[in-house]
Design a protein around this motif. Sequence first.
Motif, PDB file in Angstrom:
ATOM      1  N   ILE A 143       1.602  38.547 -67.802  1.00 10.11           N
ATOM      2  CA  ILE A 143       0.278  37.944 -67.901  1.00 10.11           C
ATOM      3  C   ILE A 143      -0.417  38.095 -66.553  1.00 10.11           C
ATOM      4  O   ILE A 143       0.167  37.784 -65.505  1.00 10.11           O
ATOM      5  N   SER A 144      -1.646  38.579 -66.559  1.00 11.45           N
ATOM      6  CA  SER A 144      -2.365  38.753 -65.303  1.00 11.45           C
ATOM      7  C   SER A 144      -3.281  37.577 -64.987  1.00 11.45           C
ATOM      8  O   SER A 144      -3.540  37.276 -63.821  1.00 11.45           O
ATOM      9  N   GLU A 145      -3.778  36.908 -66.027  1.00  7.06           N
ATOM     10  CA  GLU A 145      -4.738  35.828 -65.801  1.00  7.06           C
ATOM     11  C   GLU A 145      -4.514  34.711 -66.808  1.00  7.06           C
ATOM     12  O   GLU A 145      -4.323  34.962 -68.000  1.00  7.06           O
ATOM     13  N   LEU A 146      -4.540  33.491 -66.323  1.00  3.78           N
ATOM     14  CA  LEU A 146      -4.323  32.337 -67.189  1.00  3.78           C
ATOM     15  C   LEU A 146      -5.505  31.382 -67.051  1.00  3.78           C
ATOM     16  O   LEU A 146      -5.862  30.964 -65.946  1.00  3.78           O
ATOM     17  N   LEU A 147      -6.120  31.059 -68.181  1.00  7.98           N
ATOM     18  CA  LEU A 147      -7.230  30.110 -68.202  1.00  7.98           C
ATOM     19  C   LEU A 147      -6.738  28.778 -68.760  1.00  7.98           C
ATOM     20  O   LEU A 147      -5.951  28.746 -69.702  1.00  7.98           O
ATOM     21  N   VAL A 148      -7.227  27.704 -68.186  1.00  8.54           N
ATOM     22  CA  VAL A 148      -6.852  26.362 -68.639  1.00  8.54           C
ATOM     23  C   VAL A 148      -8.111  25.614 -69.051  1.00  8.54           C
ATOM     24  O   VAL A 148      -9.125  25.632 -68.338  1.00  8.54           O
ATOM     25  N   SER A 152      -7.271  29.459 -63.866  1.00 10.18           N
ATOM     26  CA  SER A 152      -6.368  28.540 -63.183  1.00 10.18           C
ATOM     27  C   SER A 152      -5.418  29.294 -62.260  1.00 10.18           C
ATOM     28  O   SER A 152      -5.246  28.934 -61.112  1.00 10.18           O
ATOM     29  N   LEU A 153      -4.815  30.359 -62.785  1.00 15.08           N
ATOM     30  CA  LEU A 153      -3.853  31.139 -62.001  1.00 15.08           C
ATOM     31  C   LEU A 153      -3.980  32.617 -62.332  1.00 15.08           C
ATOM     32  O   LEU A 153      -4.303  32.986 -63.464  1.00 15.08           O
ATOM     33  N   THR A 154      -3.715  33.444 -61.348  1.00  9.22           N
ATOM     34  CA  THR A 154      -3.639  34.887 -61.574  1.00  9.22           C
ATOM     35  C   THR A 154      -2.334  35.399 -60.991  1.00  9.22           C
ATOM     36  O   THR A 154      -1.821  34.851 -60.006  1.00  9.22           O
ATOM     37  N   SER A 207       3.133  23.634 -67.918  1.00  9.19           N
ATOM     38  CA  SER A 207       2.127  23.859 -66.887  1.00  9.19           C
ATOM     39  C   SER A 207       1.757  25.335 -66.817  1.00  9.19           C
ATOM     40  O   SER A 207       2.509  26.215 -67.251  1.00  9.19           O
ATOM     41  N   ALA A 208       0.569  25.606 -66.263  1.00  6.31           N
ATOM     42  CA  ALA A 208       0.125  26.984 -66.107  1.00  6.31           C
ATOM     43  C   ALA A 208       1.090  27.774 -65.231  1.00  6.31           C
ATOM     44  O   ALA A 208       1.401  28.939 -65.507  1.00  6.31           O
ATOM     45  N   LYS A 209       1.578  27.133 -64.183  1.00  6.68           N
ATOM     46  CA  LYS A 209       2.525  27.797 -63.296  1.00  6.68           C
ATOM     47  C   LYS A 209       3.794  28.178 -64.043  1.00  6.68           C
ATOM     48  O   LYS A 209       4.352  29.267 -63.843  1.00  6.68           O
ATOM     49  N   GLN A 210       4.254  27.296 -64.939  1.00  9.10           N
ATOM     50  CA  GLN A 210       5.468  27.570 -65.694  1.00  9.10           C
ATOM     51  C   GLN A 210       5.252  28.704 -66.693  1.00  9.10           C
ATOM     52  O   GLN A 210       6.148  29.519 -66.924  1.00  9.10           O
ATOM     53  N   VAL A 211       4.065  28.784 -67.280  1.00 12.34           N
ATOM     54  CA  VAL A 211       3.762  29.865 -68.222  1.00 12.34           C
ATOM     55  C   VAL A 211       3.847  31.213 -67.523  1.00 12.34           C
ATOM     56  O   VAL A 211       4.433  32.167 -68.037  1.00 12.34           O
ATOM     57  N   LEU A 212       3.259  31.315 -66.330  1.00 10.31           N
ATOM     58  CA  LEU A 212       3.326  32.573 -65.579  1.00 10.31           C
ATOM     59  C   LEU A 212       4.757  32.896 -65.165  1.00 10.31           C
ATOM     60  O   LEU A 212       5.186  34.049 -65.227  1.00 10.31           O
ATOM     61  N   ALA A 213       5.498  31.873 -64.743  1.00 11.28           N
ATOM     62  CA  ALA A 213       6.889  32.090 -64.330  1.00 11.28           C
ATOM     63  C   ALA A 213       7.724  32.590 -65.512  1.00 11.28           C
ATOM     64  O   ALA A 213       8.544  33.510 -65.354  1.00 11.28           O
ATOM     65  N   ARG A 237      18.008  37.767 -65.739  1.00 12.68           N
ATOM     66  CA  ARG A 237      16.565  37.842 -65.549  1.00 12.68           C
ATOM     67  C   ARG A 237      16.218  37.401 -64.132  1.00 12.68           C
ATOM     68  O   ARG A 237      17.084  36.896 -63.414  1.00 12.68           O
ATOM     69  N   ARG A 238      14.967  37.558 -63.755  1.00  9.01           N
ATOM     70  CA  ARG A 238      14.530  37.083 -62.453  1.00  9.01           C
ATOM     71  C   ARG A 238      14.749  35.567 -62.354  1.00  9.01           C
ATOM     72  O   ARG A 238      14.515  34.847 -63.312  1.00  9.01           O
ATOM     73  N   ALA A 239      15.148  35.118 -61.183  1.00 10.49           N
ATOM     74  CA  ALA A 239      15.274  33.681 -60.968  1.00 10.49           C
ATOM     75  C   ALA A 239      13.878  33.070 -60.855  1.00 10.49           C
ATOM     76  O   ALA A 239      12.918  33.749 -60.475  1.00 10.49           O
ATOM     77  N   ALA A 240      13.778  31.805 -61.176  1.00 13.92           N
ATOM     78  CA  ALA A 240      12.497  31.121 -61.078  1.00 13.92           C
ATOM     79  C   ALA A 240      12.052  31.086 -59.627  1.00 13.92           C
ATOM     80  O   ALA A 240      12.854  30.890 -58.712  1.00 13.92           O
ATOM     81  N   GLU A 241      10.763  31.254 -59.405  1.00 13.80           N
ATOM     82  CA  GLU A 241      10.219  31.267 -58.030  1.00 13.80           C
ATOM     83  C   GLU A 241       9.934  29.854 -57.555  1.00 13.80           C
ATOM     84  O   GLU A 241       9.672  28.969 -58.342  1.00 13.80           O
TER      85      GLU A 241
END
Length: 307
Positions: free
Chosen positions: A198-203, A214-216, A238-244, A303-307
């Motif tokens: 995902i490149s862009e997340l709108l809230v 909200s996040l890119t 959260s938006a951050k969790q969706v991107l992660a 998979r990648r570890a959570a940031e």
Amino acid sequence: MKFEGITAQGAVCSLGTPLSVHISRDAGAPADELVGEFPWSVLPPLYRLRVSDGERILFFGPVDVQQEKISPKGAFLRVEGRSLAALLLDNEAVPQTYYSPPFSTVFARHAAPYGFLRYRVPGGTEKIGEFTVTKGMSEWQVLESFCRRAWSASPVLQEGDELTVGGSKENGVLLFGDSARGLTYLSLSRMRREYERISELLVRSAKDGRYTVSLTDEQALRDGIRRRRCLSASSAVSAKQVLANARQKSLEYTLVLPGWPDVQPGRNAELSDRLLGRVAGLRVWSVEYELDTGGMLCTVTLRRAAE
């Protein structure tokens, strides 16, 4: 390797040498699952399933399905079960409201009644204010909701009966492919899923209902990814969790190992391969144990570890 069924009265019944067994563990699911087929035998109703190798318990939990099957191809016993976390998933919590409760109180009311007596959580005082248990929440959802609000992390069950939060770093890094210190593997594949990124997340704003950026994901944009998602203000994630989550799903390593090594989902991991090089910052996502006429194999997904 011992495969046993246990009745509600405590009688232990040997299931014999299995025709096939599949055990799955997943970092995204609190309960492990077992499906096994064994030679024909008439057993009393089984209450628990247990798999051990003499030194450790590989699986222990309630029986979901017990089926005796007779067909032209033969007769066999099929059993399905889940680990003890199933008790927390299957029981609905009593709706109630807490006011700044300590985790010990929540654990005592929503986990201890099912036989869970141990937990290990981060130090410090967790202050979450009002905490409401709504109708329809499972006991597991109550514990998970509390841990997410208090420590921004989901709980896991270690060794079947100890609930822990944030324990993967304490257990150290699990190495794959390093012949001197790590676990060797028979095969390895790497899969990139660009459609997950995902490149862009709108809230959506709770005030005016508008969707704003909200996040890119800057790396996704640099890689040419153009994929937008919209998230409601009431979403529990959260938006951050969706991107992660999107980043984690987009890159996956699958390894097949001999035998049934002790690999726990959630462990931090590193991979060393002569072609792919050394890859750090990984996490064990799922583990699949297989046993059939061809022997014992273990499939591990990283998979990648959570940031």
